[in-house]
Scaffold this motif. Structure first.
Motif, PDB file in Angstrom:
ATOM      1  N   HIS A 192      40.193  12.285  71.729  1.00 11.79           N
ATOM      2  CA  HIS A 192      41.187  13.764  71.475  1.00 11.79           C
ATOM      3  C   HIS A 192      40.073  14.810  71.242  1.00 11.79           C
ATOM      4  O   HIS A 192      40.366  15.908  70.728  1.00 11.79           O
ATOM      5  CB  HIS A 192      41.936  13.212  70.362  1.00 11.79           C
ATOM      6  CG  HIS A 192      42.952  12.286  70.513  1.00 11.79           C
ATOM      7  ND1 HIS A 192      43.928  12.370  71.388  1.00 11.79           N
ATOM      8  CD2 HIS A 192      43.152  11.296  69.991  1.00 11.79           C
ATOM      9  CE1 HIS A 192      44.647  11.418  71.357  1.00 11.79           C
ATOM     10  NE2 HIS A 192      44.382  10.512  70.635  1.00 11.79           N
ATOM     11  N   VAL A 193      38.574  14.476  71.480  1.00 10.34           N
ATOM     12  CA  VAL A 193      37.913  15.590  70.954  1.00 10.34           C
ATOM     13  C   VAL A 193      37.974  16.942  71.395  1.00 10.34           C
ATOM     14  O   VAL A 193      37.939  17.871  70.991  1.00 10.34           O
ATOM     15  CB  VAL A 193      36.111  15.145  70.890  1.00 10.34           C
ATOM     16  CG1 VAL A 193      36.016  14.856  72.530  1.00 10.34           C
ATOM     17  CG2 VAL A 193      35.349  15.800  70.337  1.00 10.34           C
ATOM     18  N   HIS A 194      38.312  16.708  72.821  1.00 12.71           N
ATOM     19  CA  HIS A 194      38.384  18.202  73.730  1.00 12.71           C
ATOM     20  C   HIS A 194      39.582  19.014  72.963  1.00 12.71           C
ATOM     21  O   HIS A 194      39.805  20.014  73.003  1.00 12.71           O
ATOM     22  CB  HIS A 194      38.094  18.114  75.181  1.00 12.71           C
ATOM     23  CG  HIS A 194      36.934  17.474  75.373  1.00 12.71           C
ATOM     24  ND1 HIS A 194      35.868  18.544  75.428  1.00 12.71           N
ATOM     25  CD2 HIS A 194      36.452  16.352  75.776  1.00 12.71           C
ATOM     26  CE1 HIS A 194      34.744  17.677  75.825  1.00 12.71           C
ATOM     27  NE2 HIS A 194      35.121  16.539  75.927  1.00 12.71           N
ATOM     28  N   GLU A 195      40.753  18.231  72.926  1.00 10.96           N
ATOM     29  CA  GLU A 195      42.005  18.571  72.328  1.00 10.96           C
ATOM     30  C   GLU A 195      41.869  19.366  70.991  1.00 10.96           C
ATOM     31  O   GLU A 195      42.276  20.378  70.816  1.00 10.96           O
ATOM     32  CB  GLU A 195      42.940  17.420  72.396  1.00 10.96           C
ATOM     33  CG  GLU A 195      44.312  17.605  71.927  1.00 10.96           C
ATOM     34  CD  GLU A 195      44.979  16.089  71.656  1.00 10.96           C
ATOM     35  OE1 GLU A 195      44.810  15.419  72.562  1.00 10.96           O
ATOM     36  OE2 GLU A 195      45.680  15.965  70.713  1.00 10.96           O
ATOM     37  N   TYR A 196      41.171  18.600  70.204  1.00 11.11           N
ATOM     38  CA  TYR A 196      40.975  19.101  68.936  1.00 11.11           C
ATOM     39  C   TYR A 196      40.045  20.557  68.815  1.00 11.11           C
ATOM     40  O   TYR A 196      40.559  21.291  67.971  1.00 11.11           O
ATOM     41  CB  TYR A 196      40.266  18.152  68.023  1.00 11.11           C
ATOM     42  CG  TYR A 196      41.220  16.790  67.490  1.00 11.11           C
ATOM     43  CD1 TYR A 196      42.563  16.810  67.851  1.00 11.11           C
ATOM     44  CD2 TYR A 196      40.453  15.675  67.247  1.00 11.11           C
ATOM     45  CE1 TYR A 196      43.389  15.855  67.706  1.00 11.11           C
ATOM     46  CE2 TYR A 196      41.356  14.489  67.145  1.00 11.11           C
ATOM     47  CZ  TYR A 196      42.637  14.603  67.232  1.00 11.11           C
ATOM     48  OH  TYR A 196      43.366  13.497  67.210  1.00 11.11           O
ATOM     49  N   LEU A 197      39.257  20.454  69.681  1.00 13.35           N
ATOM     50  CA  LEU A 197      38.416  21.942  69.846  1.00 13.35           C
ATOM     51  C   LEU A 197      39.118  22.961  70.456  1.00 13.35           C
ATOM     52  O   LEU A 197      38.972  23.921  70.115  1.00 13.35           O
ATOM     53  CB  LEU A 197      37.006  21.451  70.478  1.00 13.35           C
ATOM     54  CG  LEU A 197      36.213  20.417  69.487  1.00 13.35           C
ATOM     55  CD1 LEU A 197      34.838  20.321  70.448  1.00 13.35           C
ATOM     56  CD2 LEU A 197      35.659  21.357  68.466  1.00 13.35           C
ATOM     57  N   GLN A 198      39.948  22.542  71.282  1.00 14.52           N
ATOM     58  CA  GLN A 198      40.887  23.726  71.912  1.00 14.52           C
ATOM     59  C   GLN A 198      41.711  24.040  70.911  1.00 14.52           C
ATOM     60  O   GLN A 198      42.131  25.120  70.902  1.00 14.52           O
ATOM     61  CB  GLN A 198      41.493  23.022  73.313  1.00 14.52           C
ATOM     62  CG  GLN A 198      40.462  22.784  74.255  1.00 14.52           C
ATOM     63  CD  GLN A 198      41.032  22.253  75.425  1.00 14.52           C
ATOM     64  OE1 GLN A 198      42.287  21.876  75.595  1.00 14.52           O
ATOM     65  NE2 GLN A 198      40.048  21.536  76.374  1.00 14.52           N
ATOM     66  N   GLU A 199      42.274  23.094  69.971  1.00  7.71           N
ATOM     67  CA  GLU A 199      43.169  23.579  69.074  1.00  7.71           C
ATOM     68  C   GLU A 199      42.337  24.355  68.061  1.00  7.71           C
ATOM     69  O   GLU A 199      42.833  25.564  67.813  1.00  7.71           O
ATOM     70  CB  GLU A 199      43.634  22.466  68.375  1.00  7.71           C
ATOM     71  CG  GLU A 199      44.817  22.765  67.210  1.00  7.71           C
ATOM     72  CD  GLU A 199      45.349  21.682  66.360  1.00  7.71           C
ATOM     73  OE1 GLU A 199      45.084  20.276  66.889  1.00  7.71           O
ATOM     74  OE2 GLU A 199      45.953  21.818  65.433  1.00  7.71           O
ATOM     75  N   MET A 200      41.256  24.163  67.891  1.00  6.08           N
ATOM     76  CA  MET A 200      40.258  24.952  66.839  1.00  6.08           C
ATOM     77  C   MET A 200      40.119  26.304  67.420  1.00  6.08           C
ATOM     78  O   MET A 200      40.188  27.380  66.712  1.00  6.08           O
ATOM     79  CB  MET A 200      38.962  24.242  66.454  1.00  6.08           C
ATOM     80  CG  MET A 200      37.993  25.021  65.532  1.00  6.08           C
ATOM     81  SD  MET A 200      36.331  24.379  65.682  1.00  6.08           S
ATOM     82  CE  MET A 200      36.530  22.959  64.864  1.00  6.08           C
ATOM     83  N   ASN A 201      40.060  26.272  68.799  1.00  7.68           N
ATOM     84  CA  ASN A 201      39.518  27.528  69.353  1.00  7.68           C
ATOM     85  C   ASN A 201      40.709  28.468  69.306  1.00  7.68           C
ATOM     86  O   ASN A 201      40.633  29.631  69.078  1.00  7.68           O
ATOM     87  CB  ASN A 201      39.328  27.303  70.842  1.00  7.68           C
ATOM     88  CG  ASN A 201      38.614  28.351  71.665  1.00  7.68           C
ATOM     89  OD1 ASN A 201      39.484  29.421  71.870  1.00  7.68           O
ATOM     90  ND2 ASN A 201      37.442  28.487  71.966  1.00  7.68           N
ATOM     91  N   ARG A 202      42.090  27.745  69.570  1.00 10.48           N
ATOM     92  CA  ARG A 202      43.192  28.837  69.436  1.00 10.48           C
ATOM     93  C   ARG A 202      43.592  29.096  68.206  1.00 10.48           C
ATOM     94  O   ARG A 202      43.822  30.269  68.044  1.00 10.48           O
ATOM     95  CB  ARG A 202      44.355  27.893  70.169  1.00 10.48           C
ATOM     96  CG  ARG A 202      44.605  27.680  71.524  1.00 10.48           C
ATOM     97  CD  ARG A 202      46.092  27.094  71.782  1.00 10.48           C
ATOM     98  NE  ARG A 202      46.514  25.834  71.141  1.00 10.48           N
ATOM     99  CZ  ARG A 202      45.962  24.765  71.386  1.00 10.48           C
ATOM    100  NH1 ARG A 202      45.330  24.454  72.597  1.00 10.48           N
ATOM    101  NH2 ARG A 202      46.322  23.498  70.712  1.00 10.48           N
ATOM    102  N   ARG A 203      43.245  28.288  67.088  1.00  2.00           N
ATOM    103  CA  ARG A 203      43.672  28.782  65.821  1.00  2.00           C
ATOM    104  C   ARG A 203      42.688  29.412  65.077  1.00  2.00           C
ATOM    105  O   ARG A 203      43.000  30.239  64.036  1.00  2.00           O
ATOM    106  CB  ARG A 203      44.188  27.414  65.093  1.00  2.00           C
ATOM    107  CG  ARG A 203      45.455  26.852  65.529  1.00  2.00           C
ATOM    108  CD  ARG A 203      45.778  25.605  65.150  1.00  2.00           C
ATOM    109  NE  ARG A 203      46.078  25.790  63.592  1.00  2.00           N
ATOM    110  CZ  ARG A 203      46.542  24.615  62.888  1.00  2.00           C
ATOM    111  NH1 ARG A 203      46.262  23.442  63.407  1.00  2.00           N
ATOM    112  NH2 ARG A 203      46.773  24.858  61.523  1.00  2.00           N
ATOM    113  N   VAL A 204      41.611  29.509  65.434  1.00  6.91           N
ATOM    114  CA  VAL A 204      40.195  30.106  64.530  1.00  6.91           C
ATOM    115  C   VAL A 204      39.425  30.793  65.631  1.00  6.91           C
ATOM    116  O   VAL A 204      39.549  31.950  65.525  1.00  6.91           O
ATOM    117  CB  VAL A 204      39.559  29.128  63.913  1.00  6.91           C
ATOM    118  CG1 VAL A 204      38.326  29.781  63.023  1.00  6.91           C
ATOM    119  CG2 VAL A 204      40.255  28.220  63.060  1.00  6.91           C
TER     120      VAL A 204
END
Ligand code: TEU
Ligand code: CA
Length: 558
Positions: free
Chosen positions: A237-249
């Motif tokens: 899930h590492v890319h999914e979590y970083l994409q979420e971080m990118n969207r949210r921060v």
């Protein structure tokens, strides 16, 4: 003609300077570097010409791993100062045209972080699932994974008779990123720092935040523990979590983000640092600093060879072209000093080889990182006694491998001299006064005795110093778009002694050649070129050869 099609970004044009605060400058005589010490030396960094400072962690920490074990993400480490000191440092840095990138350590916290204090209390504590807890297997560890800092990666906790995962020290429990509450907490905290006006994040072992849910045993590595890397690096899930971080921060600010991605491959890097900007600006890969491996991993005194170094460096240049952005580094707070490792730190060749290595890296495509003291040509510490070491990784490895008879004490001391992280962590050498001008007290780690000859004051007074050479390399990058955006092409790719390449942009060609040996080497590359010499570490050249550790850079405008 190679036209400039690369999307422009300020962080692609930037040179970054890493500060390890504990060893940079002590302002109050307690022997430990601090924020006011950094603020006092900002004019020095402005003079060097760098654009960005990456600060190794300055958050509240019990310092089991020098700040990489964080107990409070929203407070400053007591020994480093206060939040007011931080705010002043940030404002002053901006006044000196320096941006601040914070270290973000969120694969794990300290075991003294409030979340973990709660988590270990009971199985039904609301913070239980912030960390990774497993039942014993046959009364022992849940699997055979080894910690990066020796021993098992699992620690038994008597309160609930379960084990928690710690890929690093047992005082660094891994966070459970699969828990959405953990992600909410981390993203809130990041937004809080962004609102303060910081300019980016260097993300500690961010490739390790998603673990293989099967938690399988790994192949036994050194006769002791199983490999952990394959099951924790670049997980599902590492890319999914970083994409979420990118969207949210990240996407809400104009940041430089660099992922420390242990175990990254070029294919993975193309995702982490993709040109669409959905994850990070760039990543640190480690292939070029992990070239030599002995029977017990990184612990060896074998020197890396150019024939092995070049293909790795060139591969990253070729493969990320047009797809993702590279970072460029020779050393950091976890690595030995570049001049001692890849160059020659003898009195005769230290300056020449330090300049050569700097040329080789800074003319490549990517954002260059300079680790504090590298711009002075600082060398390894070469400590003679284990008592001089402070680093948890070095001390644990020494005990583990000498006490179980895998390695003799003499061999291990030799390996530490070459590889230990403390080689990079001796105090910054400011001048020739006591303790290199780092502190008026007793430094937390020994000063390298060569400070009387190698120090910033002496180099600032010498126009031929390593310092001014770095200053010139940085200025060149800021002047010539070809150095930032030009396409890379390797030259002399079979040579065992010369590292050569060219860069191409809008009809211009930049030719770079570096002699990695102390012997003169035949080299015809420059014989037919009559362009402008941008930089060189010798005043006189000899036709048809490169002299010992000679580096030359020619810009042809035709
Ligand atoms: O390092 C991550 C990492 O991969 C380490 O294994 C490191 O490369 C190793 O020490 C070299 O053998 C990061 C930080 O840079 C390091 O200082 C921390 O100790 C570590 O994470 C844990 O936070
Ligand atoms: Ca201090």
């Amino acid at each position: 003609m190679t036209a400039n099609t690369e999307k422009k970004a300020w962080w692609k044009e930037a040179v970054i300077y890493q500060i390890y605060p504990r060893s940079f400058a002590d302002s109050n005589g307690d022997g430990i570097g601090d924020l006011n010490g950094i603020t006092a030396h900002l004019p020095y960094l402005e003079k060097l010409g760098v654009d960005v400072i990456w600060l190794s962690p300055v958050y509240q920490s019990p310092n089991d791993d020098n700040g990489y074990d964080i107990s409070d993400y929203r407070n400053i480490m007591t020994e480093f100062g206060t939040m007011e000191d931080f705010d002043r440092m940030l404002a002053e840095a901006h006044r000196h045209h320096l941006k601040i990138v914070m270290d973000l350590v969120v694969n794990h916290t300290s075991d003294e972080h409030a979340w973990f204090v709660e988590s270990r209390k009971s199985k039904d504590n609301p913070y239980r699932d912030y960390y990774i807890w497993k039942e014993p297997r046959d009364g022992k560890e849940p699997n055979n994974w080894g910690s990066c800092f020796s021993g098992s990666a699992w620690e038994y906790d008597p309160a609930t008779a379960m084990y928690y995962l710690h890929c690093f020290s047992k005082k660094q429990p891994d966070l459970n990123w699969d828990n959405p509450k953990v992600r909410d907490e981390v993203f809130d905290m990041m937004n809080w720092w962004c609102e303060k006006g910081i300019d980016g994040f260097r993300m500690d072992v961010i490739s390790m935040i998603s673990k293989d849910p099967a938690y399988p045993d790994g192949p036994v590595f050194d006769g002791l523990y199983g490999a952990t890397g394959p099951y924790v690096c670049n997980g599902p899930h590492v890319h999914e979590y970083l994409q979420e971080m990118n969207r949210r921060v990240l996407s809400h600010y104009d940041l430089l983000t660099v992922g420390e991605t242990a175990g990254v491959t070029v294919e993975e890097a193309k995702k982490y640092a993709n040109n669409q900007g959905t994850e990070l600006s760039m990543v640190f890969q480690f292939e070029h600093v992990d070239l030599v491996h002995g029977e017990i991993g990184k612990w060896t005194d074998e020197k890396p060879q150019l024939v092995n170094l070049r293909p790795v460096m060139n591969k990253w240049q070729y493969e990320l072209e047009g797809k993702a952005w590279n970072s460029l580094f020779w050393d950091n707070h976890d690595q030995p000093r570049v001049v001692s490792r890849f160059g020659n730190d003898s009195e005769q060749y230290r300056v020449l080889s330090a300049k050569m290595l700097a040329t080789c890296l800074h003319m490549m495509k990517g954002s260059p990182y300079i680790y504090q003291g590298e711009e002075l040509g600082m060398t390894n510490a070469y400590f003679d006694q284990i008592e001089d070491y402070r680093d948890i990784e070095s001390i644990n490895a020494y005990h583990q491998y000498t006490e179980n008879g895998l390695v003799t004490k003499e061999d291990m001391m030799r390996y530490l001299k070459e590889i230990s992280r403390d080689n990079a962590r001796t105090p910054m050498q400011w001048d020739a006064s006591a303790n290199a001008g780092f502190t008026t007290g007793t430094p937390w780690i020994r000063v390298n005795p060569n400070y009387t000859a190698i120090n910033a004051e002496a180099e600032l007074a010498d126009p031929d110093s390593v310092f001014y050479y770095y200053q010139k390399l940085i200025a060149l990058r800021h002047t010539h778009p070809i150095i930032v955006y030009g396409k890379f092409e390797g030259l002399l790719e079979d040579s065992a002694s010369i590292y050569a390449y060219r860069r191409m942009l809008d009809g211009q060609t930049l030719t770079v050649a570096c002699n990695f040996t102390k012997e003169e080497q035949p080299c015809a590359l420059f014989d037919s070129l009559d362009g402008e010499e941008l930089i060189a570490n010798y005043k006189e050249h000899k036709e048809g050869v490169l002299q010992a550790y000679e580096a030359r850079v020619i810009l042809d405008r035709k």
